[in-house]
Design a protein around this motif. Structure first.
Motif, PDB file in Angstrom:
ATOM      1  N   THR A 127      -5.063   5.035   6.218  1.00  0.00           N
ATOM      2  CA  THR A 127      -5.147   5.019   4.817  1.00  0.00           C
ATOM      3  C   THR A 127      -3.970   5.665   4.410  1.00  0.00           C
ATOM      4  O   THR A 127      -3.402   6.786   4.995  1.00  0.00           O
ATOM      5  CB  THR A 127      -6.314   5.426   4.124  1.00  0.00           C
ATOM      6  OG1 THR A 127      -6.315   4.855   2.746  1.00  0.00           O
ATOM      7  CG2 THR A 127      -6.556   6.739   4.152  1.00  0.00           C
ATOM      8  N   GLN A 144      -7.061   1.269  -2.432  1.00  0.00           N
ATOM      9  CA  GLN A 144      -6.242   1.985  -3.391  1.00  0.00           C
ATOM     10  C   GLN A 144      -6.112   1.173  -4.727  1.00  0.00           C
ATOM     11  O   GLN A 144      -6.077  -0.080  -4.844  1.00  0.00           O
ATOM     12  CB  GLN A 144      -4.779   1.945  -2.793  1.00  0.00           C
ATOM     13  CG  GLN A 144      -4.144   0.685  -2.846  1.00  0.00           C
ATOM     14  CD  GLN A 144      -4.509  -0.215  -1.413  1.00  0.00           C
ATOM     15  OE1 GLN A 144      -5.324   0.243  -0.639  1.00  0.00           O
ATOM     16  NE2 GLN A 144      -4.027  -1.502  -1.624  1.00  0.00           N
ATOM     17  N   ARG A 174     -12.772  -1.609   1.722  1.00  0.00           N
ATOM     18  CA  ARG A 174     -11.713  -2.371   1.977  1.00  0.00           C
ATOM     19  C   ARG A 174     -12.207  -3.821   2.112  1.00  0.00           C
ATOM     20  O   ARG A 174     -11.575  -4.496   1.610  1.00  0.00           O
ATOM     21  CB  ARG A 174     -11.225  -2.190   3.396  1.00  0.00           C
ATOM     22  CG  ARG A 174     -10.041  -2.912   3.570  1.00  0.00           C
ATOM     23  CD  ARG A 174      -8.592  -2.769   2.755  1.00  0.00           C
ATOM     24  NE  ARG A 174      -8.534  -1.279   2.620  1.00  0.00           N
ATOM     25  CZ  ARG A 174      -7.481  -0.968   1.783  1.00  0.00           C
ATOM     26  NH1 ARG A 174      -6.566  -1.766   1.113  1.00  0.00           N
ATOM     27  NH2 ARG A 174      -7.247   0.466   1.621  1.00  0.00           N
ATOM     28  N   VAL A 210      -9.972  10.673  -5.827  1.00  0.00           N
ATOM     29  CA  VAL A 210     -10.970   9.875  -5.162  1.00  0.00           C
ATOM     30  C   VAL A 210     -12.189   9.558  -5.893  1.00  0.00           C
ATOM     31  O   VAL A 210     -12.749  10.485  -6.444  1.00  0.00           O
ATOM     32  CB  VAL A 210     -11.101  10.563  -3.980  1.00  0.00           C
ATOM     33  CG1 VAL A 210     -12.441   9.651  -2.963  1.00  0.00           C
ATOM     34  CG2 VAL A 210     -10.240  10.565  -2.771  1.00  0.00           C
ATOM     35  N   THR A 217     -11.613   2.650   2.393  1.00  0.00           N
ATOM     36  CA  THR A 217     -10.999   3.002   1.176  1.00  0.00           C
ATOM     37  C   THR A 217     -10.077   1.871   0.617  1.00  0.00           C
ATOM     38  O   THR A 217     -10.170   0.659   1.471  1.00  0.00           O
ATOM     39  CB  THR A 217      -9.608   3.954   1.676  1.00  0.00           C
ATOM     40  OG1 THR A 217      -8.898   3.458   2.626  1.00  0.00           O
ATOM     41  CG2 THR A 217     -10.332   5.304   2.034  1.00  0.00           C
ATOM     42  N   HIS A 232      -9.052   2.734   7.059  1.00  0.00           N
ATOM     43  CA  HIS A 232      -8.401   1.831   6.050  1.00  0.00           C
ATOM     44  C   HIS A 232      -9.719   0.977   5.626  1.00  0.00           C
ATOM     45  O   HIS A 232      -9.674   0.599   4.464  1.00  0.00           O
ATOM     46  CB  HIS A 232      -7.405   1.027   6.891  1.00  0.00           C
ATOM     47  CG  HIS A 232      -6.920  -0.243   5.846  1.00  0.00           C
ATOM     48  ND1 HIS A 232      -6.988  -1.388   6.128  1.00  0.00           N
ATOM     49  CD2 HIS A 232      -5.912   0.104   4.843  1.00  0.00           C
ATOM     50  CE1 HIS A 232      -6.158  -2.071   5.227  1.00  0.00           C
ATOM     51  NE2 HIS A 232      -5.748  -1.068   4.399  1.00  0.00           N
ATOM     52  N   HIS A 291      -0.092   5.279  -5.985  1.00  0.00           N
ATOM     53  CA  HIS A 291      -1.328   4.876  -6.244  1.00  0.00           C
ATOM     54  C   HIS A 291      -1.829   5.703  -7.640  1.00  0.00           C
ATOM     55  O   HIS A 291      -1.536   6.760  -7.683  1.00  0.00           O
ATOM     56  CB  HIS A 291      -2.212   5.300  -5.251  1.00  0.00           C
ATOM     57  CG  HIS A 291      -2.157   4.462  -3.825  1.00  0.00           C
ATOM     58  ND1 HIS A 291      -2.618   4.756  -2.742  1.00  0.00           N
ATOM     59  CD2 HIS A 291      -1.287   3.509  -3.530  1.00  0.00           C
ATOM     60  CE1 HIS A 291      -2.326   4.066  -1.755  1.00  0.00           C
ATOM     61  NE2 HIS A 291      -1.300   3.329  -2.196  1.00  0.00           N
ATOM     62  N   THR A 328      -1.646   7.197   1.183  1.00  0.00           N
ATOM     63  CA  THR A 328      -1.995   7.982   0.369  1.00  0.00           C
ATOM     64  C   THR A 328      -0.626   8.265  -0.311  1.00  0.00           C
ATOM     65  O   THR A 328       0.374   8.142   0.268  1.00  0.00           O
ATOM     66  CB  THR A 328      -2.926   9.229   0.143  1.00  0.00           C
ATOM     67  OG1 THR A 328      -1.875  10.458   1.025  1.00  0.00           O
ATOM     68  CG2 THR A 328      -3.976   9.279   0.975  1.00  0.00           C
ATOM     69  N   GLU A 342       0.751  -1.183   0.056  1.00  0.00           N
ATOM     70  CA  GLU A 342       0.177  -0.139  -0.098  1.00  0.00           C
ATOM     71  C   GLU A 342       0.692   1.398  -0.044  1.00  0.00           C
ATOM     72  O   GLU A 342       0.330   2.256  -0.460  1.00  0.00           O
ATOM     73  CB  GLU A 342      -0.861  -0.019   1.263  1.00  0.00           C
ATOM     74  CG  GLU A 342      -2.144  -1.158   0.965  1.00  0.00           C
ATOM     75  CD  GLU A 342      -2.996  -1.327   2.244  1.00  0.00           C
ATOM     76  OE1 GLU A 342      -3.184   0.112   2.700  1.00  0.00           O
ATOM     77  OE2 GLU A 342      -3.447  -2.293   2.768  1.00  0.00           O
ATOM     78  N   VAL A 360      -8.324  12.815   1.578  1.00  0.00           N
ATOM     79  CA  VAL A 360      -7.562  11.755   0.838  1.00  0.00           C
ATOM     80  C   VAL A 360      -7.639  12.554  -0.536  1.00  0.00           C
ATOM     81  O   VAL A 360      -6.376  12.372  -1.362  1.00  0.00           O
ATOM     82  CB  VAL A 360      -8.232  10.396   0.658  1.00  0.00           C
ATOM     83  CG1 VAL A 360      -7.647   9.549  -0.620  1.00  0.00           C
ATOM     84  CG2 VAL A 360      -8.404   9.666   1.873  1.00  0.00           C
ATOM     85  N   ARG A 414      -5.203   5.944  -7.639  1.00  0.00           N
ATOM     86  CA  ARG A 414      -6.461   6.687  -6.996  1.00  0.00           C
ATOM     87  C   ARG A 414      -6.923   5.835  -5.997  1.00  0.00           C
ATOM     88  O   ARG A 414      -6.472   4.641  -5.810  1.00  0.00           O
ATOM     89  CB  ARG A 414      -7.539   6.847  -8.171  1.00  0.00           C
ATOM     90  CG  ARG A 414      -8.019   5.559  -8.719  1.00  0.00           C
ATOM     91  CD  ARG A 414      -8.755   5.973  -9.991  1.00  0.00           C
ATOM     92  NE  ARG A 414      -9.046   4.941 -11.001  1.00  0.00           N
ATOM     93  CZ  ARG A 414      -9.173   4.964 -12.056  1.00  0.00           C
ATOM     94  NH1 ARG A 414      -9.373   6.052 -12.674  1.00  0.00           N
ATOM     95  NH2 ARG A 414      -9.352   4.043 -13.037  1.00  0.00           N
ATOM     96  N   THR A 415      -7.922   6.361  -5.201  1.00  0.00           N
ATOM     97  CA  THR A 415      -8.564   5.619  -4.229  1.00  0.00           C
ATOM     98  C   THR A 415     -10.113   5.556  -4.288  1.00  0.00           C
ATOM     99  O   THR A 415     -10.693   6.454  -4.788  1.00  0.00           O
ATOM    100  CB  THR A 415      -8.221   6.206  -2.826  1.00  0.00           C
ATOM    101  OG1 THR A 415      -6.977   6.097  -2.278  1.00  0.00           O
ATOM    102  CG2 THR A 415      -9.173   5.566  -1.677  1.00  0.00           C
TER     103      THR A 415
END
Length: 388
Positions: free
Chosen positions: A330, A384, A126, A91, A382, A379, A53, A332, A49, A85, A55-56
């Motif tokens: 989470t 990723q 998640r 997002v 979300t 977490h 990334h 980022t 993680e 985020v 995006r989320t």
């Protein structure tokens, strides 16, 4: 989810067991898994993680059947987290239809992209969403872990209709299709919050989540391990003790121990507000990890922090059920987002330790509604999507 009763319907808290007389999770039947595909080649892996990334993904809660009178407060925390985020990466918020999408856009603002083409029941992305994999050559696909409402605990323990989670059972596949990536279902049942991965060959998970008849009846630990390793592109599992029947998740690992990067894990030891069963479990998890090696033979570096000793904003009667975990952060691209609980000293110590471990800023938000009424954290809500 919530443990409060607003006079209309008692909804669910993921972290507090209110088991009804005669209800036993071990006796639950798990629906047959359709469309199981052979495991992909070992070159496919779920990256750590902490890696970059694209995006989320998140989901907008809009079900009064699940949330009752606490819905607006949960939505407020989800919007707060999404906007934070979005300062660091894109997002995309999935909302259940045009009305929910309109509400999400209003509360989340213009920095969050809201779509209504992936139906959702609740916010726990998640656990319901797909895990994205890369192959090192620009390929991206996704796997699903066959979400079944935490072993159908939502129904057996709290009376929430099983149908309330029907849309979430299909989120992984539908989100992957929306994203235009190949999708395969694993041959086990579980949730993304129930397994931690370093992206370098090693997984860790609690037995209480996976070797449990409410998710994987008739399967041995070895069979479950082999399937998870294959799907994640890993070669070693570190099994950890867990807690069965004290929360709806049966002791998800992401509230107690997390990978920082390959070879480095962090464990939260329970603060004074946590019940003794969780204190003992955190200590046991730490003890296993300090003696563990990973897939590459490295002895793990185990960092520890402590949970809060006081929850000044939470009434005493609700403190034992409150998810007082800094670990449910989470990650980022440029910051780590976690929570603060109002324990000034412990909040500051956790922030300092997490920032030092990751080498990036830590943002602490007041998410009392999500962590308290919902029993989950940043977490949990979300997922990723990695860069290819």
């Amino acid at each position: 989810m919530t443990s409060e009763n607003d006079g209309r319907k008692a909804a669910i808290s993921r972290r507090t067991l209110l088991a009804r007389t005669g209800a036993a999770a071990a006796a639950l039947a798990v629906p047959a898994l359709g469309g199981i595909q052979p495991a992909m080649a070992a070159s496919w892996r779920v990256p750590g993680e902490e890696t970059p990334h694209k995006r989320t993904w998140m989901a907008w809660p809009s079900s009064s059947t699940i949330w009752g009178g606490t819905l607006s407060r949960i939505q407020s925390d989800i919007a707060k987290l999404a906007k934070e985020v979005a300062k660091y990466e894109q997002v995309i918020m999935c909302a259940d239809g045009s009305s929910a999408a309109s509400q999400a856009r209003s509360m989340c603002g213009s920095t969050v992209t809201v779509i209504s083409s992936v139906p959702v029941s609740d916010c726990w992305t998640r656990d319901t969403g797909p895990l994205f994999r890369v192959d090192g050559t620009g390929g991206l696909d996704a796997i699903g872990l066959n979400f079944n409402a935490w072993g159908e605990n939502a129904t057996s323990f709290y009376g929430i209709p099983a149908s309330a989670y029907n849309k979430d059972r299909a989120v992984a596949q539908n989100l992957a299709a929306h994203n235009g990536v190949p999708f395969a279902r694993a041959a086990v049942v579980g949730e993304g919050g129930g397994v931690e991965y370093d992206g370098d060959g090693t997984l860790m998970a609690t037995e209480s989540c996976w070797v449990n008849s409410n998710r994987n009846p008739g399967k041995t630990r070895s069979q479950i391990e082999a399937e998870l390793l294959s799907r994640f592109g890993a070669s070693k599992m570190i099994w950890l003790p867990g807690v069965t029947g004290e929360d709806v998740t049966d002791g998800h690992i992401d509230g107690t121990a997390r990978y920082i990067k390959p070879g480095v894990v962090m464990v939260q030891l329970a603060g004074a507000v946590r019940p003794a069963v969780w204190t003992a479990n955190a200590n046991a998890i730490r003890d296993v990890l300090v003696n563990a090696t990973d897939a590459r033979g490295r002895r793990l570096q185990v960092l520890t922090i402590e949970g809060p000793d006081v929850l000044p904003r939470i009434s005493r009667g609700k403190q034992a059920a409150f998810l007082s975990s800094y670990m449910n952060w989470t990650v980022t691209n440029q910051a780590v987002i976690t929570t603060q609980f109002g324990d000034t000293a412990k909040d500051a110590a956790a922030k300092t330790a997490i920032a030092a471990a990751y080498g990036r800023p830590v943002v602490q938000l007041n998410l009392d509604n999500l962590y308290g009424n919902g029993g989950g954290g940043a977490h949990c809500v979300t997922m990723q999507e990695p860069n290819r």
